[in-house]
Enzyme design. Sequence first.
Site, PDB file in Angstrom:
ATOM      1  N   GLU A  29      -4.330 -12.559 -13.524  1.00  0.00           N
ATOM      2  CA  GLU A  29      -3.321 -11.806 -12.995  1.00  0.00           C
ATOM      3  C   GLU A  29      -2.057 -12.587 -13.081  1.00  0.00           C
ATOM      4  O   GLU A  29      -1.676 -13.330 -13.869  1.00  0.00           O
ATOM      5  CB  GLU A  29      -3.618 -11.274 -11.501  1.00  0.00           C
ATOM      6  CG  GLU A  29      -4.791 -10.202 -11.640  1.00  0.00           C
ATOM      7  CD  GLU A  29      -5.201  -9.607 -10.413  1.00  0.00           C
ATOM      8  OE1 GLU A  29      -4.195  -9.006  -9.694  1.00  0.00           O
ATOM      9  OE2 GLU A  29      -6.515  -9.556 -10.127  1.00  0.00           O
ATOM     10  N   ASP A  87      -5.550   0.078  -5.979  1.00  0.00           N
ATOM     11  CA  ASP A  87      -5.686  -1.292  -6.571  1.00  0.00           C
ATOM     12  C   ASP A  87      -5.725  -1.998  -5.285  1.00  0.00           C
ATOM     13  O   ASP A  87      -5.570  -1.636  -4.133  1.00  0.00           O
ATOM     14  CB  ASP A  87      -4.733  -1.765  -7.473  1.00  0.00           C
ATOM     15  CG  ASP A  87      -5.408  -3.163  -8.133  1.00  0.00           C
ATOM     16  OD1 ASP A  87      -6.270  -3.576  -7.680  1.00  0.00           O
ATOM     17  OD2 ASP A  87      -4.967  -3.435  -9.450  1.00  0.00           O
TER      18      ASP A  87
HETATM   19  C1  BGC Z   1      -6.864  -6.022  -9.816  1.00  0.00           C
HETATM   20  C2  BGC Z   1      -7.850  -4.934 -10.413  1.00  0.00           C
HETATM   21  C3  BGC Z   1      -9.174  -5.186  -9.938  1.00  0.00           C
HETATM   22  C4  BGC Z   1      -9.051  -5.224  -8.302  1.00  0.00           C
HETATM   23  C5  BGC Z   1     -10.545  -5.882  -7.749  1.00  0.00           C
HETATM   24  C6  BGC Z   1      -6.965  -6.295  -8.547  1.00  0.00           C
HETATM   25  O1  BGC Z   1      -6.328  -7.377  -8.096  1.00  0.00           O
HETATM   26  O2  BGC Z   1      -5.588  -5.604 -10.384  1.00  0.00           O
HETATM   27  O3  BGC Z   1      -7.821  -4.777 -11.893  1.00  0.00           O
HETATM   28  O4  BGC Z   1     -10.140  -4.332 -10.392  1.00  0.00           O
HETATM   29  O5  BGC Z   1      -8.438  -6.469  -8.241  1.00  0.00           O
HETATM   30  O6  BGC Z   1     -11.059  -7.132  -7.778  1.00  0.00           O
HETATM   31  C1  BGC Z   2      -9.798 -11.046  -5.306  1.00  0.00           C
HETATM   32  C2  BGC Z   2      -9.710 -10.473  -6.684  1.00  0.00           C
HETATM   33  C3  BGC Z   2      -8.605  -9.553  -6.395  1.00  0.00           C
HETATM   34  C4  BGC Z   2      -7.404 -10.516  -6.193  1.00  0.00           C
HETATM   35  C5  BGC Z   2      -6.133  -9.590  -5.913  1.00  0.00           C
HETATM   36  C6  BGC Z   2      -8.804 -12.016  -5.180  1.00  0.00           C
HETATM   37  O1  BGC Z   2      -8.733 -12.870  -3.944  1.00  0.00           O
HETATM   38  O2  BGC Z   2     -10.917 -12.113  -5.276  1.00  0.00           O
HETATM   39  O3  BGC Z   2     -10.832  -9.519  -6.849  1.00  0.00           O
HETATM   40  O4  BGC Z   2      -8.344  -8.852  -7.592  1.00  0.00           O
HETATM   41  O5  BGC Z   2      -7.400 -11.379  -5.135  1.00  0.00           O
HETATM   42  O6  BGC Z   2      -5.030 -10.467  -5.735  1.00  0.00           O
END
Ligand code: BGC
Ligand code: BGC
Length: 619
Positions: free
Chosen positions: A468, A268
Amino acid sequence: MARIVSSLSLEEKVAQMIQAEFSSITPQEAGSYGIGSILNGGGIFPNGNKHASPEEWAEQAQAFRDATTQFSKHRIPILWGTDAVHGHSNVFGATIFPHNIGLGAARDPALVERIAEATAREVYETGIDWTFAPTLAVVRDDRWGRSYEGYSEDPEIVEMYASRAILGLQGTPGNSEFMSDGKILATCKHFIGEGGTEGGRDQGDTVCSESELLDIHAPGHLRGIEAGALIVMAAFNSWRGSKVHGNSYLLNGVLKKQLGFRGFVVSDWDAFLQIDDDPTKSCELAVNAGVDMLMVSSDWRGVLGYLIDAANNKRISEERFDDAVTRILRLKEHAGLLDRCEPRKRVLVQNNPLLGCRQHRELAREAVRQSLVLLKNNGNLLPLQPNVRVAIAGDGAANIPKQCGGWSLTWQGHENTNEDFPQGETIYSAIASVVHEAGGTAAIVDSPPTSDEFDVAIVVFGENPYAEGDGDLNHLSFSRESPESLNLMRDFQSRGIPVVAVFITGRPRWINPELNASDAFVVAWLPGTEGGGIADVLFRRPDGTIQHDFQGRLSFSWPRTPRQTQVNRGDSNYDPLFPYGFGLTYQDPYSNLCELDETDCSTSPVQVRQRRSTIYSHL
Ligand code: BGC
Ligand code: BGC
């Protein structure tokens, strides 16, 4: 394959193991280093243009492809991954389907497969070959900010959907449709246990026995792999204090050996840096634990350097590099990446662009209808006659970003406006068109009227978008932080206007006060761009017959108190307000939901209350 792998230098092998965020790397750099993969992070667009067209996305994909296939030494095509998690959700103009929690309520594996097929077509058309979906989280604590990305609190539904989602995206392995035009690669994510963390904390620690971990959190992954998934994303969380990304037992042992997974494990977002404070050590631990590809937010050069260091110091063996690269190249070959239609040509091949096309939007609308859950319908207020005078209120009434939630165009989803979704329909406009056509009236109101102008009020309210950890909660009370809609409902009721509540939410919340303040209560989850699906179910046909009944049934148990954050089917003291599987229909015998306890214990210490009041005695 062995020949290609052995012909690569160490630097070239390591480069294949890197997935760089595409705004941090140019196509020329990707070509000259021979980078294996790119992704677009949530809210990152070609040329920084939020409204980039499918052609702009495809041009970007073409540039990266050309740089790696025409100008790099080994001509290995680069693989682009995106978070198409409820439709092609990062792309302007795409059909936005309900988030997974709504699909869980729909209890329809065939629907999940059809949505996956439609999503794959939209992604393919923009030149992209891989999605980071489906999410196979089994969500055990509703405080978690990613609850809505999961289908259910119970492995049953996750298991039932995993294979259908994968088949819809990729096609059936061994069949000529596998990765044919319009198909894309899927990801089982996140392996493993991300829905089981303590306190529902995002990226937290899942503390449970191995058999619990495997029985609850693994079945979805197992089905996904059986259905041909070739990519698994490791989970940010820990298991009993050890980060999954550094856990060789889980990745090398359980996933690759016991489950026989032959594809590759992608990390990830920078998660491989969380295992140890020293970044080189951290990368080394992740790769040795079984991570094959590293998703890097920006410093891909740094990560290349760490891996080369680890190789030179023999802390990662040559065999391990060869295994990782073999897995990646085998997938590229198996998925036919070299022979796929050039990104730039994909839109042109279609007579009509598929992104946000009518058929896909109709499918999304059908999914919305199927996902709605009716919790209360006192006096059989619903379904409404369409020729009524309806007041529509609440901040969700004309708010597509709120309908869509997080992972919609941007990562958090709260930066958007209705203008960012010109293909979408608000709940208000869908209701207004039904009502106007039948000779009724519909008006948006900010406060209840003083005169007798309305027969019924529809109050659309709920959670604002989040993604998230930003969505993590301490308790589930909704009105504690957002009392406005509750006050509005109470005002309508005090004026004798019946209230239909439509709740937009990414998870069950404690809403006893709102349930009391409404006559009918519908949970709409995060329905996406097609608000029309809600009007379809709330209103009768002009001739009075029922158009669409409710079909949704809870895939998450509904909490009885703000502190009842972990309430899951099968618990020994299972005492939810509404159980897993609950959902009224228009066919149910008449039954009023009685007044519920409104004591908000969200600020008081955790109380376990054993008050079992059976609210629907006939069920
Ligand atoms: C998320 C994933 C996601 C990745 C790319 C991460 O923060 O946990 O689910 O696919 O970002 O955006
Ligand atoms: C990104 C996401 C990613 C996330 C992780 C964001 O800045 O745009 O794709 O999942 O950070 O923390």
